[in-house]
Design a protein around this motif. Structure first.
Motif, short mmCIF file in Angstrom:
data_model
loop_
_atom_site.label_atom_id
_atom_site.label_comp_id
_atom_site.label_asym_id
_atom_site.label_seq_id
_atom_site.Cartn_x
_atom_site.Cartn_y
_atom_site.Cartn_z
N GLN A 210 88.36 96.66 0.70
CA GLN A 210 87.82 96.02 1.90
C GLN A 210 88.30 94.59 2.07
N GLU A 214 85.90 93.30 7.25
CA GLU A 214 85.34 94.65 7.27
C GLU A 214 83.93 94.69 6.70
N THR A 215 83.66 93.85 5.71
CA THR A 215 82.33 93.88 5.11
C THR A 215 81.26 93.47 6.11
N SER A 218 80.56 96.82 7.92
CA SER A 218 80.07 97.93 7.09
C SER A 218 78.75 97.60 6.40
N HIS A 219 78.55 96.35 6.04
CA HIS A 219 77.35 96.01 5.29
C HIS A 219 76.12 95.83 6.17
N VAL A 266 80.19 103.57 3.66
CA VAL A 266 80.24 102.64 4.80
C VAL A 266 81.62 101.99 4.96
N ILE A 267 82.40 101.95 3.89
CA ILE A 267 83.77 101.44 4.03
C ILE A 267 84.50 102.22 5.11
N ALA A 270 82.85 102.22 8.86
CA ALA A 270 83.21 101.03 9.63
C ALA A 270 84.63 101.14 10.18
N ARG A 271 85.54 101.67 9.38
CA ARG A 271 86.93 101.81 9.83
C ARG A 271 87.05 102.86 10.93
#
Length: 274
Positions: A210, A214-215, A218-219, A266-267, A270-271
């Motif tokens: 990540q 991106e975090t 996703s977070h 979630v990685i 999110a992508r």
């Protein structure tokens, strides 16, 4: 021991301590304590006046740097793939600490493999480092450590216990295995004032491949739509170390992520939505 002074331990062959006041302080060992969540836990207990033992595998520079800013700290190197060396590490630490109260099993391997065809080497490494060795360390600690306040083991698991997805298959399998030991150890390997707990984090820090950008997306894929902080995990570890929760319990620190039903890590969620 003054701030900036620390000791370094190498296992299984060397055990070295400089003169310090560690014998008068409650002591905690945090595996993977040189960085990320482990380092946050180390800092919290150091702030509370504890002697902190920072375990690392290859992050010697990070471990030394962290220990150097703490008032009372040691560093210890051990490859958790070697279960016998890890047991010997615990045995030697119990021999030199009169108030060895807490072990936090935070170190883990987080490597992707396929739910339809696990990679045998990845699986072997994940099961050993994430489940088998921490369990052997916990057993040795609970049978050998000395503390009139009771001993406490805290295993860092994962919110995937309640919200599983097929990604990082061997990692997740190993965390489920580690989680299964928590109530068993609490029932069969403890004295009355001992405690065995779990902390199940959600997405906390950037992981795998990540980027920081991106975090941020996703977070927040949790019920509260907020990023959970590593300091919240450290605060939970401090709370559990007080022994006020029923032994065998697990705290989910994930802003409600474990209550969802997410089809992928979630990685990748999110992508896919980017």
């Amino acid at each position: 021991m003054g701030r900036g002074e620390h000791t370094s331990l190498l296992f299984p062959f060397q055990l070295k301590y400089a003169a310090c006041d560690r014998m008068n302080k409650p002591t905690i060992l945090v595996t993977g304590g040189a960085a990320r969540i482990g380092a946050q836990i180390v800092k919290r207990f150091a702030d509370e006046g504890w002697h902190t033992i920072i375990h690392y595998h290859s992050s010697s520079d990070e471990a030394d740097a962290l220990a150097g800013i703490l008032p009372s700290a040691s560093t210890v190197q051990c490859d958790l793939m070697d279960g016998d060396a890890a047991v010997e590490m615990i045995e030697q630490l119990t021999a030199v600490h009169d108030d060895f109260r807490v072990v936090v099993n935070s170190a883990a391997l987080f490597v992707p493999d396929d739910v339809a065809a696990l990679d045998p080497q990845t699986n072997t490494h994940a099961m050993q480092v994430n489940a088998v060795t921490p369990t052997r360390m916990a057993q040795t600690f609970l049978s050998r450590a000395k503390s009139c306040h009771g001993r406490c083991v805290i295993n860092i698991t994962d919110m995937k216990l309640e919200n599983p997805n097929p990604d990082f298959f061997s990692y997740t399998m190993a965390k489920h295995a580690l989680n299964a030991t928590i109530p068993m150890l609490a029932m069969g390997a403890t004295e009355p004032y001992d405690r065995v707990y779990g902390i199940a984090p959600g997405a906390i820090l950037a992981s795998h491949d990540q980027s920081e950008d991106e975090t941020d997306i996703s977070h927040r894929l949790n019920l509260l739509q907020r990023k959970t902080g590593a300091d919240e995990i450290a605060g939970a570890a401090w709370f559990l170390a007080q022994g006020h929760l029923r032994s065998g319990s697990t705290l989910f620190i994930d802003s409600g992520q474990h209550l969802l039903d997410q089809a992928r890590d979630v990685i990748f969620l999110a992508r896919d939505n980017a």
